[in-house]
Design a protein around this motif. Sequence first.
Motif, PDB file in Angstrom:
ATOM      1  N   MET A   1       0.846  -1.196   0.000  1.00 19.28           N
ATOM      2  CA  MET A   1       0.000   0.000   0.000  1.00 19.28           C
ATOM      3  C   MET A   1       0.887   1.255   0.000  1.00 19.28           C
ATOM      4  SD  MET A   1      -3.081   0.952   2.676  1.00 19.28           S
ATOM      5  CE  MET A   1      -4.245  -0.284   2.150  1.00 19.28           C
ATOM      6  N   MET A   2       0.480   2.266  -0.747  1.00 15.47           N
ATOM      7  CA  MET A   2       1.242   3.501  -0.790  1.00 15.47           C
ATOM      8  C   MET A   2       1.029   4.301   0.504  1.00 15.47           C
ATOM      9  SD  MET A   2       2.809   3.490  -3.725  1.00 15.47           S
ATOM     10  CE  MET A   2       3.071   1.768  -3.426  1.00 15.47           C
ATOM     11  N   ILE A   3       1.954   5.206   0.785  1.00 12.96           N
ATOM     12  CA  ILE A   3       1.930   5.940   2.049  1.00 12.96           C
ATOM     13  C   ILE A   3       0.610   6.688   2.233  1.00 12.96           C
ATOM     14  CG2 ILE A   3       2.954   7.931   3.239  1.00 12.96           C
ATOM     15  CD1 ILE A   3       5.679   7.017   2.164  1.00 12.96           C
ATOM     16  N   LEU A   4       0.204   7.445   1.222  1.00 17.69           N
ATOM     17  CA  LEU A   4      -1.009   8.256   1.386  1.00 17.69           C
ATOM     18  C   LEU A   4      -2.258   7.379   1.531  1.00 17.69           C
ATOM     19  CD1 LEU A   4      -1.890  11.193   1.587  1.00 17.69           C
ATOM     20  CD2 LEU A   4      -2.335  11.186  -0.866  1.00 17.69           C
ATOM     21  N   ASP A   5      -2.330   6.284   0.787  1.00 22.37           N
ATOM     22  CA  ASP A   5      -3.474   5.365   0.906  1.00 22.37           C
ATOM     23  C   ASP A   5      -3.567   4.815   2.324  1.00 22.37           C
ATOM     24  OD1 ASP A   5      -4.041   5.675  -1.780  1.00 22.37           O
ATOM     25  OD2 ASP A   5      -2.794   3.986  -2.368  1.00 22.37           O
ATOM     26  N   ALA A   6      -2.426   4.432   2.880  1.00 22.01           N
ATOM     27  CA  ALA A   6      -2.409   3.876   4.239  1.00 22.01           C
ATOM     28  C   ALA A   6      -2.869   4.924   5.253  1.00 22.01           C
ATOM     29  CB  ALA A   6      -1.007   3.380   4.583  1.00 22.01           C
ATOM     30  N   LEU A   7      -2.412   6.150   5.097  1.00 18.63           N
ATOM     31  CA  LEU A   7      -2.804   7.220   6.025  1.00 18.63           C
ATOM     32  C   LEU A   7      -4.299   7.524   5.918  1.00 18.63           C
ATOM     33  CD1 LEU A   7       0.274   9.574   5.491  1.00 18.63           C
ATOM     34  CD2 LEU A   7      -0.303   8.392   7.625  1.00 18.63           C
ATOM     35  N   ILE A   8      -4.807   7.597   4.687  1.00 13.52           N
ATOM     36  CA  ILE A   8      -6.239   7.890   4.491  1.00 13.52           C
ATOM     37  C   ILE A   8      -7.097   6.796   5.124  1.00 13.52           C
ATOM     38  CG2 ILE A   8      -8.074   8.041   2.744  1.00 13.52           C
ATOM     39  CD1 ILE A   8      -6.001   9.418   0.896  1.00 13.52           C
ATOM     40  N   ILE A 101      -2.626   7.625  14.356  1.00 15.74           N
ATOM     41  CA  ILE A 101      -2.806   7.305  12.932  1.00 15.74           C
ATOM     42  C   ILE A 101      -1.503   6.794  12.323  1.00 15.74           C
ATOM     43  CG2 ILE A 101      -3.206   8.385  10.668  1.00 15.74           C
ATOM     44  CD1 ILE A 101      -5.358  10.101  12.230  1.00 15.74           C
ATOM     45  N   MET A 102      -0.395   7.435  12.663  1.00 16.47           N
ATOM     46  CA  MET A 102       0.900   6.978  12.141  1.00 16.47           C
ATOM     47  C   MET A 102       1.215   5.565  12.625  1.00 16.47           C
ATOM     48  SD  MET A 102       2.845   8.407  10.043  1.00 16.47           S
ATOM     49  CE  MET A 102       4.465   7.761  10.415  1.00 16.47           C
ATOM     50  N   GLY A 103       0.947   5.322  13.888  1.00 16.05           N
ATOM     51  CA  GLY A 103       1.216   3.993  14.453  1.00 16.05           C
ATOM     52  C   GLY A 103       0.416   2.916  13.737  1.00 16.05           C
ATOM     53  N   LEU A 104      -0.841   3.243  13.416  1.00 15.03           N
ATOM     54  CA  LEU A 104      -1.701   2.274  12.741  1.00 15.03           C
ATOM     55  C   LEU A 104      -1.336   2.130  11.255  1.00 15.03           C
ATOM     56  CD1 LEU A 104      -5.080   3.408  14.325  1.00 15.03           C
ATOM     57  CD2 LEU A 104      -3.948   1.239  14.759  1.00 15.03           C
ATOM     58  N   ALA A 105      -0.910   3.233  10.633  1.00 16.14           N
ATOM     59  CA  ALA A 105      -0.621   3.207   9.194  1.00 16.14           C
ATOM     60  C   ALA A 105       0.749   2.610   8.872  1.00 16.14           C
ATOM     61  CB  ALA A 105      -0.714   4.627   8.615  1.00 16.14           C
ATOM     62  N   LEU A 106       1.677   2.754   9.797  1.00 16.25           N
ATOM     63  CA  LEU A 106       3.064   2.357   9.515  1.00 16.25           C
ATOM     64  C   LEU A 106       3.216   0.913   9.023  1.00 16.25           C
ATOM     65  CD1 LEU A 106       5.728   3.855   9.541  1.00 16.25           C
ATOM     66  CD2 LEU A 106       6.041   3.181  11.920  1.00 16.25           C
ATOM     67  N   PRO A 107       2.527  -0.058   9.631  1.00 22.70           N
ATOM     68  CA  PRO A 107       2.687  -1.439   9.137  1.00 22.70           C
ATOM     69  C   PRO A 107       2.164  -1.632   7.715  1.00 22.70           C
ATOM     70  CG  PRO A 107       1.704  -1.425  11.337  1.00 22.70           C
ATOM     71  CD  PRO A 107       1.695  -0.012  10.842  1.00 22.70           C
ATOM     72  N   GLN A 108       1.421  -0.641   7.189  1.00 26.64           N
ATOM     73  CA  GLN A 108       0.900  -0.754   5.823  1.00 26.64           C
ATOM     74  C   GLN A 108       1.717   0.065   4.823  1.00 26.64           C
ATOM     75  OE1 GLN A 108      -2.920   0.665   7.022  1.00 26.64           O
ATOM     76  NE2 GLN A 108      -3.798  -1.381   6.939  1.00 26.64           N
ATOM     77  N   PHE A 109       2.743   0.748   5.293  1.00 25.95           N
ATOM     78  CA  PHE A 109       3.629   1.483   4.393  1.00 25.95           C
ATOM     79  C   PHE A 109       4.441   0.490   3.550  1.00 25.95           C
ATOM     80  CE2 PHE A 109       4.403   5.908   6.518  1.00 25.95           C
ATOM     81  CZ  PHE A 109       3.036   6.122   6.550  1.00 25.95           C
ATOM     82  N   PRO A 110       5.013   0.955   2.415  1.00 25.50           N
ATOM     83  CA  PRO A 110       5.892   0.069   1.645  1.00 25.50           C
ATOM     84  C   PRO A 110       6.961  -0.539   2.552  1.00 25.50           C
ATOM     85  CG  PRO A 110       5.504   2.115   0.462  1.00 25.50           C
ATOM     86  CD  PRO A 110       4.877   2.292   1.806  1.00 25.50           C
ATOM     87  N   GLY A 111       7.201  -1.844   2.391  1.00 26.25           N
ATOM     88  CA  GLY A 111       8.157  -2.534   3.249  1.00 26.25           C
ATOM     89  C   GLY A 111       7.618  -2.776   4.643  1.00 26.25           C
ATOM     90  N   ARG A 112       6.293  -2.639   4.803  1.00 28.53           N
ATOM     91  CA  ARG A 112       5.598  -2.817   6.095  1.00 28.53           C
ATOM     92  C   ARG A 112       6.126  -1.883   7.186  1.00 28.53           C
ATOM     93  NH1 ARG A 112       3.946  -9.019   7.179  1.00 28.53           N
ATOM     94  NH2 ARG A 112       2.772  -9.333   5.284  1.00 28.53           N
ATOM     95  N   GLY A 113       6.787  -0.830   6.768  1.00 28.94           N
ATOM     96  CA  GLY A 113       7.258   0.154   7.736  1.00 28.94           C
ATOM     97  C   GLY A 113       8.415  -0.330   8.592  1.00 28.94           C
ATOM     98  N   LYS A 114       8.993  -1.475   8.209  1.00 24.17           N
ATOM     99  CA  LYS A 114      10.083  -2.017   9.034  1.00 24.17           C
ATOM    100  C   LYS A 114      11.305  -1.097   8.947  1.00 24.17           C
ATOM    101  CE  LYS A 114       8.941  -6.887   9.316  1.00 24.17           C
ATOM    102  NZ  LYS A 114       8.246  -6.688  10.571  1.00 24.17           N
ATOM    103  N   GLY A 115      11.943  -0.868  10.073  1.00 26.97           N
ATOM    104  CA  GLY A 115      13.119  -0.013  10.116  1.00 26.97           C
ATOM    105  C   GLY A 115      12.806   1.474  10.066  1.00 26.97           C
ATOM    106  N   VAL A 116      11.509   1.813  10.179  1.00 18.90           N
ATOM    107  CA  VAL A 116      11.122   3.234  10.184  1.00 18.90           C
ATOM    108  C   VAL A 116      10.912   3.679  11.630  1.00 18.90           C
ATOM    109  CG1 VAL A 116       9.422   4.941   9.428  1.00 18.90           C
ATOM    110  CG2 VAL A 116      10.013   3.031   7.929  1.00 18.90           C
ATOM    111  N   THR A 117      11.533   4.770  12.008  1.00 13.75           N
ATOM    112  CA  THR A 117      11.331   5.313  13.355  1.00 13.75           C
ATOM    113  C   THR A 117      10.490   6.583  13.264  1.00 13.75           C
ATOM    114  OG1 THR A 117      13.364   6.599  13.171  1.00 13.75           O
ATOM    115  CG2 THR A 117      13.537   4.423  14.193  1.00 13.75           C
ATOM    116  N   ILE A 118       9.787   6.912  14.346  1.00 10.34           N
ATOM    117  CA  ILE A 118       9.007   8.153  14.347  1.00 10.34           C
ATOM    118  C   ILE A 118       9.389   9.008  15.552  1.00 10.34           C
ATOM    119  CG2 ILE A 118       7.078   7.173  13.064  1.00 10.34           C
ATOM    120  CD1 ILE A 118       5.487   6.961  15.619  1.00 10.34           C
TER     121      ILE A 118
END
Lengths: 162, 135
Positions: A1-8, A101-118
């Motif tokens: 899923m793309m970043i904006l789609d996951a956030l929406i 919202i970021m916490g919920l969307a992050l696992p749906q970012f490209p690469g499942r958000g792995k290795g991404v810090t906030i």
Amino acid sequence: MMILDALILQIKLFLSEDMEISDIEVIETHDSTNLELDRLELRDYTSMIATGGKLNAMIVISYDMKLLNHLVEVFMDGEEVSDEEKQEIIDSVSGETINTIMGLALPQFPGRGKGVTITPPITVNDATNIKKYKNSRIISATIQTEYGCLSISALGSEDSIK
Amino acid sequence: MLNILIVDDSLIIRKKLTKLIEKLGHSVLYDASNGQEAIDAYGSKKPDLVTMDITMPDMDGITAVKEIIKLDSEAKIIMVTSHGQEDMVIKSIQAGAVGYILKPITEDKLAASIGEVFIEYAVNEDDEDILEDDY
């Protein structure tokens, strides 16, 4: 899923399931690569979270005041807000909303958000826009509710914002 | 009744946790808004339980857990976290935390989490499914 789609998707779920909002519609999306868009226009109140690690970006949420006031009411669950605490409560709700919202969307970012810090959220007062810098990219959506609108946006380099 | 220390930089989360903790019949000893304040409060108040946010300015929750465990190796600390912070949760557990609650925080999740740490406050098996369903 793309970043904006996951956030929406997560904003829609958060507003409908947790914030007692029934009328939610995406009325507008923007991508600076397709438009002569050189800045992100902000609404009444804005919070942002920076991401680091495998994704260097800024995620920005900007609300109409009427909508943010509704979120405050729901968060407070009937408790009165004193004048001394009012500003901190508004900042806190705005920041907590983007944090959730970021916490919920992050696992749906490209690469499942792995290795991404906030980072902890920050709130911006009295700003009307954020200007795009050279090769950066802005993607943005406006979501309308019965309490007004919010916009959700991602800003970063062209190769990181997908 | 447990005496609980809340640590979170978000005022709205501190208020919500206070309300839920009191609803469950426990008492909030103190609420701290950052890691250093939490360490100082732990040393002076000696709470039975700490609820600890992970992402905070100045000193994050994981560092605060490590410092509190240095003060008291038996400290009971539950992390309050969002989805997508699984790596941070693992680091917190390695640092000495004993559990976690996923946001959004509800009375059921808080009760189940407290019950996992303090057996005398354990909820029945049906309620425990609430926590397991989240991950």
